[in-house]
Design a protein around this motif. Structure first.
Motif, PDB file in Angstrom:
ATOM      1  N   ARG A   1       0.833  -1.196   0.000  1.00 55.20           N
ATOM      2  CA  ARG A   1       0.000   0.000   0.000  1.00 55.20           C
ATOM      3  C   ARG A   1       0.873   1.253   0.000  1.00 55.20           C
ATOM      4  O   ARG A   1       1.749   1.418   0.852  1.00 55.20           O
ATOM      5  CB  ARG A   1      -0.942   0.027   1.212  1.00 55.20           C
ATOM      6  N   VAL A   2       0.626   2.112  -0.979  1.00 62.81           N
ATOM      7  CA  VAL A   2       1.408   3.338  -1.134  1.00 62.81           C
ATOM      8  C   VAL A   2       0.464   4.535  -1.134  1.00 62.81           C
ATOM      9  O   VAL A   2      -0.541   4.537  -1.843  1.00 62.81           O
ATOM     10  CB  VAL A   2       2.219   3.328  -2.444  1.00 62.81           C
ATOM     11  N   LEU A   3       0.816   5.548  -0.347  1.00 62.42           N
ATOM     12  CA  LEU A   3       0.099   6.812  -0.397  1.00 62.42           C
ATOM     13  C   LEU A   3       0.923   7.789  -1.216  1.00 62.42           C
ATOM     14  O   LEU A   3       2.026   8.164  -0.822  1.00 62.42           O
ATOM     15  CB  LEU A   3      -0.132   7.372   1.004  1.00 62.42           C
TER      16      LEU A   3
ATOM     17  N   ASP B   1       2.058  11.843   8.716  1.00 55.69           N
ATOM     18  CA  ASP B   1       1.204  11.371   9.806  1.00 55.69           C
ATOM     19  C   ASP B   1       0.023  10.570   9.260  1.00 55.69           C
ATOM     20  O   ASP B   1      -0.344   9.517   9.799  1.00 55.69           O
ATOM     21  CB  ASP B   1       0.683  12.552  10.626  1.00 55.69           C
ATOM     22  N   HIS B   2      -0.580  11.071   8.188  1.00 53.17           N
ATOM     23  CA  HIS B   2      -1.728  10.405   7.581  1.00 53.17           C
ATOM     24  C   HIS B   2      -1.337   9.018   7.065  1.00 53.17           C
ATOM     25  O   HIS B   2      -2.077   8.034   7.249  1.00 53.17           O
ATOM     26  CB  HIS B   2      -2.263  11.273   6.438  1.00 53.17           C
TER      27      HIS B   2
ATOM     28  N   TYR C   1       0.008   2.596   5.904  1.00 47.96           N
ATOM     29  CA  TYR C   1       0.614   2.437   4.584  1.00 47.96           C
ATOM     30  C   TYR C   1       2.039   1.889   4.693  1.00 47.96           C
ATOM     31  O   TYR C   1       2.752   2.168   5.659  1.00 47.96           O
ATOM     32  CB  TYR C   1       0.636   3.774   3.842  1.00 47.96           C
ATOM     33  N   ASP C   2       2.429   1.116   3.688  1.00 46.72           N
ATOM     34  CA  ASP C   2       3.796   0.582   3.620  1.00 46.72           C
ATOM     35  C   ASP C   2       4.790   1.645   3.162  1.00 46.72           C
ATOM     36  O   ASP C   2       5.968   1.591   3.518  1.00 46.72           O
ATOM     37  CB  ASP C   2       3.850  -0.606   2.659  1.00 46.72           C
TER      38      ASP C   2
ATOM     39  N   ARG D   1       7.785   2.505   5.444  1.00 44.42           N
ATOM     40  CA  ARG D   1       7.128   2.629   6.750  1.00 44.42           C
ATOM     41  C   ARG D   1       8.164   2.747   7.867  1.00 44.42           C
ATOM     42  O   ARG D   1       7.971   3.465   8.840  1.00 44.42           O
ATOM     43  CB  ARG D   1       6.201   1.438   7.002  1.00 44.42           C
ATOM     44  N   GLU D   2       9.275   2.044   7.709  1.00 43.87           N
ATOM     45  CA  GLU D   2      10.350   2.145   8.704  1.00 43.87           C
ATOM     46  C   GLU D   2      10.818   3.585   8.835  1.00 43.87           C
ATOM     47  O   GLU D   2      11.044   4.080   9.944  1.00 43.87           O
ATOM     48  CB  GLU D   2      11.521   1.243   8.301  1.00 43.87           C
ATOM     49  N   ALA D   3      10.976   4.271   7.717  1.00 46.77           N
ATOM     50  CA  ALA D   3      11.395   5.671   7.760  1.00 46.77           C
ATOM     51  C   ALA D   3      10.359   6.521   8.480  1.00 46.77           C
ATOM     52  O   ALA D   3      10.700   7.393   9.285  1.00 46.77           O
ATOM     53  CB  ALA D   3      11.622   6.203   6.344  1.00 46.77           C
ATOM     54  N   MET D   4       9.085   6.276   8.178  1.00 47.49           N
ATOM     55  CA  MET D   4       8.026   7.031   8.857  1.00 47.49           C
ATOM     56  C   MET D   4       8.046   6.792  10.359  1.00 47.49           C
ATOM     57  O   MET D   4       7.868   7.719  11.157  1.00 47.49           O
ATOM     58  CB  MET D   4       6.657   6.660   8.274  1.00 47.49           C
ATOM     59  N   MET D   5       8.277   5.556  10.763  1.00 50.69           N
ATOM     60  CA  MET D   5       8.270   5.223  12.182  1.00 50.69           C
ATOM     61  C   MET D   5       9.504   5.769  12.893  1.00 50.69           C
ATOM     62  O   MET D   5       9.481   5.973  14.106  1.00 50.69           O
ATOM     63  CB  MET D   5       8.198   3.700  12.366  1.00 50.69           C
TER      64      MET D   5
END
Length: 273
Positions: free
Chosen positions: A5-7, A100-101, A107-108, A205-209
């Motif tokens: 899943r990509v945003l 954040d969204h 999302y991955d 997602r790792e970068a986002m986290m």
């Protein structure tokens, strides 16, 4: 196996003709094994551009459009783009809200792409397949009319494309040689580690986290939210990569729309699709 899943996300304050070209090619990113949703921050001053986003959203229900009260106008002309400091950090806030969204939505990946970029089909899937936490697809721009094209990635500091060891002093000739070497490498299809990037970037997602952010780092004088993003990413142990397999078209000036038919034909895009 669950699909990736990509945003796809972008703050938008754009000329309607350029925005139309951008939106037309976004739908070509949807491929097997990849679910692509869209999120736009509508910061447009031109009602026609807002209408284009609304129309895209009506045709693609997997789209979120957030309209914000217009503030500073982003001025561009046939010479260059004129960024004001307040607008830069307004865009940074939009981008962080989009992270954040994506994170909260499970999302991955989040794919940040500027609204004056026309992608080749399959770009997002290709970037996702690389397994990198942060990777940009390289495009080339003449920052001044008639000047040579330059990439939107660099090696260090604000926009330094010359590799050198810390404290190393080199001649002007050697500096020019190393700069050309960097540019030549980026013309070869591959994946390369860089020190700075932006505008067409996939985050894992790792970068986002890990807490990546475009927010200003107060004790840095670097201009632009992408530079602060890159410093922060490196500081938390994330590497930055540039991919050169599928270079997009950068519609930096309205006159660049003249290049669009040739680009689409070269990319194998059938007119009207």
């Amino acid at each position: 196996m669950s699909p990736t899943r990509v945003l796809t996300a972008s703050p938008v304050q754009q000329d309607p003709e350029i925005l139309a070209a951008f939106l037309d090619n976004l739908i070509l990113q949807e491929t097997n094994g990849l679910v692509v949703d869209y999120a736009f921050v509508d910061d447009n001053h031109d009602a026609r551009s807002s209408e284009l986003l609304a129309d895209f959203s009506s045709k693609h229900p997997n789209t979120t459009v957030v309209k914000v009260p217009p503030a500073q106008r982003y001025h561009r002309d046939e010479n260059t783009h004129h960024w004001k400091d307040g607008l830069i950090w307004r865009v940074a806030e939009f981008k962080d809200a989009l992270i954040d969204h994506a994170r909260d939505g499970g999302y991955d990946h989040i794919f940040f792409v500027d609204s004056d970029i026309v992608l080749r089909p399959g770009t997002i899937g290709h970037l996702a397949s690389l397994g990198k936490d942060i990777v940009s697809e390289v495009f080339w721009t003449s920052w001044q009319p008639g000047s040579p094209e330059w990439p939107q990635v660099w090696l260090r500091d604000s926009y330094d494309i010359v590799y050198r060891r810390r404290g190393e002093i080199i001649s002007a000739h050697e500096e020019a040689r190393r700069a050309q070497e960097f540019l030549d490498v980026l013309r070869i299809p591959g994946v390369y580690e860089v020190g700075g990037l932006g505008a067409c970037t996939l985050l894992s997602r790792e970068a986002m986290m890990r807490g990546v952010s475009f927010a200003e780092i107060p004790n840095l004088s670097l201009n632009g939210e992408d530079r602060h993003f890159c410093v922060r990413a490196m500081a938390v142990g994330l590497r930055l990569h540039a991919d050169t397999h599928l270079p997009p078209l950068h519609l930096y000036r309205k006159s660049d729309l003249q290049r669009l038919p040739h680009f689409l034909a070269e990319a194998g895009v059938v007119a009207g699709v």
